[in-house]
Design a protein around this motif. Structure first.
Motif, PDB file in Angstrom:
ATOM      1  N   ARG A  40       0.854  -1.125  -0.017  1.00  0.00           N
ATOM      2  CA  ARG A  40      -0.098   0.048   0.096  1.00  0.00           C
ATOM      3  C   ARG A  40       0.945   1.308  -0.220  1.00  0.00           C
ATOM      4  NH1 ARG A  40      -5.426   1.222   2.214  1.00  0.00           N
ATOM      5  NH2 ARG A  40      -5.697  -0.844   2.760  1.00  0.00           N
ATOM      6  N   GLU A  41       1.662   1.674  -1.131  1.00  0.00           N
ATOM      7  CA  GLU A  41       2.638   2.690  -1.232  1.00  0.00           C
ATOM      8  C   GLU A  41       1.897   3.575  -2.459  1.00  0.00           C
ATOM      9  OE1 GLU A  41       6.824   1.239  -0.088  1.00  0.00           O
ATOM     10  OE2 GLU A  41       5.933  -0.138  -1.528  1.00  0.00           O
TER      11      GLU A  41
ATOM     12  N   ALA B  18      -1.582   1.505  13.977  1.00  0.00           N
ATOM     13  CA  ALA B  18      -1.840   1.631  12.539  1.00  0.00           C
ATOM     14  C   ALA B  18      -0.434   2.424  12.108  1.00  0.00           C
ATOM     15  CB  ALA B  18      -2.936   2.436  12.539  1.00  0.00           C
ATOM     16  N   GLN B  19      -0.134   3.683  13.048  1.00  0.00           N
ATOM     17  CA  GLN B  19       1.171   4.221  12.611  1.00  0.00           C
ATOM     18  C   GLN B  19       2.268   3.738  12.433  1.00  0.00           C
ATOM     19  OE1 GLN B  19       1.008   7.573  15.411  1.00  0.00           O
ATOM     20  NE2 GLN B  19      -0.610   8.418  14.233  1.00  0.00           N
ATOM     21  N   GLU B  20       2.640   2.434  13.420  1.00  0.00           N
ATOM     22  CA  GLU B  20       3.661   1.637  13.428  1.00  0.00           C
ATOM     23  C   GLU B  20       3.710   0.789  12.195  1.00  0.00           C
ATOM     24  OE1 GLU B  20       3.883  -0.353  17.030  1.00  0.00           O
ATOM     25  OE2 GLU B  20       4.146   1.493  18.096  1.00  0.00           O
ATOM     26  N   ILE B  21       2.484   0.329  11.584  1.00  0.00           N
ATOM     27  CA  ILE B  21       2.715  -0.448  10.325  1.00  0.00           C
ATOM     28  C   ILE B  21       3.055   0.310   9.348  1.00  0.00           C
ATOM     29  CG2 ILE B  21       1.617  -2.018   8.849  1.00  0.00           C
ATOM     30  CD1 ILE B  21      -0.240  -2.506  11.473  1.00  0.00           C
ATOM     31  N   SER B  22       4.181   0.210   8.665  1.00  0.00           N
ATOM     32  CA  SER B  22       4.429   0.956   7.469  1.00  0.00           C
ATOM     33  C   SER B  22       3.553   0.578   6.357  1.00  0.00           C
ATOM     34  CB  SER B  22       5.916   0.948   7.192  1.00  0.00           C
ATOM     35  OG  SER B  22       6.096  -0.322   6.639  1.00  0.00           O
ATOM     36  N   PRO B  23       3.582   1.544   5.277  1.00  0.00           N
ATOM     37  CA  PRO B  23       2.740   1.394   4.037  1.00  0.00           C
ATOM     38  C   PRO B  23       3.370   0.089   3.426  1.00  0.00           C
ATOM     39  CG  PRO B  23       3.161   3.454   4.006  1.00  0.00           C
ATOM     40  CD  PRO B  23       3.961   2.856   5.292  1.00  0.00           C
ATOM     41  N   ARG B  24       4.584  -0.233   3.422  1.00  0.00           N
ATOM     42  CA  ARG B  24       5.175  -1.468   2.942  1.00  0.00           C
ATOM     43  C   ARG B  24       4.815  -2.628   3.454  1.00  0.00           C
ATOM     44  NH1 ARG B  24       8.082  -2.513  -1.569  1.00  0.00           N
ATOM     45  NH2 ARG B  24       9.122  -4.745  -1.207  1.00  0.00           N
ATOM     46  N   GLN B  25       4.302  -2.742   4.729  1.00  0.00           N
ATOM     47  CA  GLN B  25       4.030  -3.734   5.527  1.00  0.00           C
ATOM     48  C   GLN B  25       2.306  -4.158   5.379  1.00  0.00           C
ATOM     49  OE1 GLN B  25       5.600  -2.717   9.204  1.00  0.00           O
ATOM     50  NE2 GLN B  25       7.036  -4.468   9.231  1.00  0.00           N
ATOM     51  N   LEU B  28      -2.352  -4.857   0.123  1.00  0.00           N
ATOM     52  CA  LEU B  28      -3.439  -5.051  -0.566  1.00  0.00           C
ATOM     53  C   LEU B  28      -3.785  -6.388  -1.493  1.00  0.00           C
ATOM     54  CD1 LEU B  28      -3.149  -1.609  -2.122  1.00  0.00           C
ATOM     55  CD2 LEU B  28      -4.683  -2.127  -0.371  1.00  0.00           C
ATOM     56  N   VAL B  29      -4.893  -6.642  -1.549  1.00  0.00           N
ATOM     57  CA  VAL B  29      -4.922  -7.968  -2.467  1.00  0.00           C
ATOM     58  C   VAL B  29      -5.800  -7.350  -3.684  1.00  0.00           C
ATOM     59  CG1 VAL B  29      -4.841  -9.691  -0.755  1.00  0.00           C
ATOM     60  CG2 VAL B  29      -7.083  -8.687  -1.053  1.00  0.00           C
ATOM     61  N   GLU B 102      -2.602   8.720  -9.294  1.00  0.00           N
ATOM     62  CA  GLU B 102      -3.718   9.417  -9.133  1.00  0.00           C
ATOM     63  C   GLU B 102      -4.704   8.948  -7.960  1.00  0.00           C
ATOM     64  OE1 GLU B 102      -5.442  12.161 -10.956  1.00  0.00           O
ATOM     65  OE2 GLU B 102      -3.250  12.526 -11.311  1.00  0.00           O
ATOM     66  N   VAL B 103      -4.603   7.802  -7.405  1.00  0.00           N
ATOM     67  CA  VAL B 103      -5.544   7.346  -6.513  1.00  0.00           C
ATOM     68  C   VAL B 103      -5.028   7.931  -5.026  1.00  0.00           C
ATOM     69  CG1 VAL B 103      -6.184   5.146  -5.490  1.00  0.00           C
ATOM     70  CG2 VAL B 103      -5.719   5.242  -7.843  1.00  0.00           C
ATOM     71  N   ASP B 104      -5.932   8.583  -4.382  1.00  0.00           N
ATOM     72  CA  ASP B 104      -5.805   9.195  -2.948  1.00  0.00           C
ATOM     73  C   ASP B 104      -5.825   8.101  -1.997  1.00  0.00           C
ATOM     74  OD1 ASP B 104      -5.094  11.314  -1.539  1.00  0.00           O
ATOM     75  OD2 ASP B 104      -6.916  11.919  -1.294  1.00  0.00           O
ATOM     76  N   GLY B 105      -6.532   7.107  -2.017  1.00  0.00           N
ATOM     77  CA  GLY B 105      -6.622   5.944  -1.043  1.00  0.00           C
ATOM     78  C   GLY B 105      -7.232   4.849  -1.541  1.00  0.00           C
ATOM     79  N   PHE B 106      -6.980   3.488  -1.170  1.00  0.00           N
ATOM     80  CA  PHE B 106      -7.541   2.302  -1.448  1.00  0.00           C
ATOM     81  C   PHE B 106      -8.463   2.168  -0.151  1.00  0.00           C
ATOM     82  CE2 PHE B 106      -3.518   2.367  -3.465  1.00  0.00           C
ATOM     83  CZ  PHE B 106      -3.806   1.971  -4.739  1.00  0.00           C
ATOM     84  N   HIS B 107      -9.695   2.722  -0.333  1.00  0.00           N
ATOM     85  CA  HIS B 107     -10.901   2.502   0.549  1.00  0.00           C
ATOM     86  C   HIS B 107     -11.899   1.499  -0.176  1.00  0.00           C
ATOM     87  CE1 HIS B 107      -8.930   5.824   2.722  1.00  0.00           C
ATOM     88  NE2 HIS B 107      -9.018   6.290   1.700  1.00  0.00           N
ATOM     89  N   PRO B 108     -12.977   1.299   0.393  1.00  0.00           N
ATOM     90  CA  PRO B 108     -13.864   0.599  -0.558  1.00  0.00           C
ATOM     91  C   PRO B 108     -14.062   0.995  -1.760  1.00  0.00           C
ATOM     92  CG  PRO B 108     -14.750   0.833   1.789  1.00  0.00           C
ATOM     93  CD  PRO B 108     -13.479   1.603   1.603  1.00  0.00           C
ATOM     94  N   THR B 109     -14.140   2.503  -1.888  1.00  0.00           N
ATOM     95  CA  THR B 109     -13.941   3.304  -3.433  1.00  0.00           C
ATOM     96  C   THR B 109     -12.370   3.489  -3.604  1.00  0.00           C
ATOM     97  OG1 THR B 109     -14.788   5.321  -2.399  1.00  0.00           O
ATOM     98  CG2 THR B 109     -16.414   3.639  -3.352  1.00  0.00           C
ATOM     99  N   LEU B 110     -12.226   3.679  -4.470  1.00  0.00           N
ATOM    100  CA  LEU B 110     -10.926   4.247  -4.936  1.00  0.00           C
ATOM    101  C   LEU B 110     -10.881   5.804  -5.272  1.00  0.00           C
ATOM    102  CD1 LEU B 110      -9.079   1.483  -7.304  1.00  0.00           C
ATOM    103  CD2 LEU B 110      -9.043   1.517  -4.835  1.00  0.00           C
TER     104      LEU B 110
END
Lengths: 119, 201
Positions: A40-41, B18-25, B28-29, B102-110
């Motif tokens: 998720r980057e 949540a802050q401790e988990i880096s985006p790398r860790q 997403l599936v 362009e994707v701001d966040g991977f929520h239920p909607t992109l």
């Protein structure tokens, strides 16, 4: 004459990758790619391929609820993308030095560490 | 009172974790991306993700680069052999792509950074609204069209604090400019405004 550097871009459609056959370097078939793990980057990167029968339940999002219901622990099989040697003709070929058992043991140890940390 | 304090403490702990988990860790599936709704920052749903394009880098990493929409991409999901057949008839006319950044966040909607009019994906729906639905009494086309026309191209809100300050600074300067009657709701395009791309293949 020195060889020219490989400059052409290799573009892959993810839906071609999903459903592809996974074979080891010695030609043994492991299964088909069912799902993909992505970071998720800002620049998402494929880090693992998920395969096997349990992977279908995993893809549908029901594997962990079922395993929780049955008080059992199930995890789908995965292959790290770093172990992939090439992807050609809808077939993922793994590197010769990749050993499934070692990888699965590492994953298992990692999960146990996470569970211990959460507890 | 004690319950509220406990809830607050739990929330703080969860936020810290949540802050401790880096985006790398954070993983997403495919169900987090594929087939998900694409929603622009002005809350307009413009389409769904049909496929994803990835680039194999020279160092062996496979990085996602574009989200694809359109009938050819969908046909390719049924069978990769169908893709050239559909391409023969449609010739990429309805295919669109959006860069993954362009994707701001991977929520239920992109959630996308730009506004709906910045993307070509919803163009067919806009054409239907402008040429067909506008003639139907009570369709609300006029209000919708006016709202769309008033929108400035670019992101809905500045991303960083520096951009917020830059934007508010510009606005203040504009309002203080002598000799002009400037309304209170003057909106000034930021210097770092999002540049609209042509996302067509």
């Amino acid at each position: 004459m020195p060889p020219q550097p490989h400059t052409s871009r290799t573009i892959i459609r993810i839906e071609d990758l999903i459903g592809s056959k996974i074979i080891t370097a010695d030609g043994r078939k492991l299964g088909h790619v069912v799902d993909i793990h992505v970071t998720r980057e800002r620049e998402p990167e494929v880090i693992a391929l998920v395969y096997g029968r349990l992977a279908w339940l995993y893809r549908l999002g029901v594997l962990y609820p079922f395993s929780h219901l049955l008080h059992l622990t199930f995890h789908p099989y995965t292959v790290p993308w770093s172990a992939v040697a090439k992807f050609e003709h809808l077939t993922v070929t793994l590197k010769p030095d990749f050993e499934e058992k070692v990888w699965e043991e590492e994953k298992q140890a990692e999960r146990q560490r996470e569970e211990h940390f959460q507890a | 009172m004690q319950e509220q304090e406990q809830e607050q403490v739990q929330q703080e702990i969860q936020e810290e974790i949540a802050q401790e988990i880096s985006p790398r860790q954070q993983i997403l599936v495919m169900r987090n991306i594929m087939d998900n709704q694409l929603e622009t920052c002005d809350d307009i749903e413009i389409g769904r993700v049909a496929d994803i394009e990835a680039e194999l880098l020279p160092d062996g990493r496979l990085v996602l680069t574009k989200l694809l929409t359109g009938p050819e991409s969908l046909a390719g999901r049924v069978s990769s052999r169908l893709r050239p057949i559909v391409h023969f008839f449609l010739r990429h006319r309805f295919e669109h792509s959006i860069p993954i950044d362009e994707v701001d966040g991977f929520h239920p909607t992109l959630r996308l950074r730009g506004r709906a009019r910045d993307y070509t994906i919803g163009a067919s729906e806009r054409w239907i609204a402008n040429h067909i639905l506008r003639w139907i009494p009570g369709s609300g086309w006029k209000e919708w069209h006016e709202r769309l026309e008033q929108q400035q191209p670019g992101p809905c809100k500045p991303e960083t604090e520096a951009e917020v300050q830059a934007e508010t600074g510009n606005e203040t300067q504009e309002i203080r400019a002598p000799g002009d009657a400037v309304g209170t709701n003057t909106s000034v395009a930021s210097t770092t405004a999002h540049q609209p791309h042509d996302h067509t293949h």
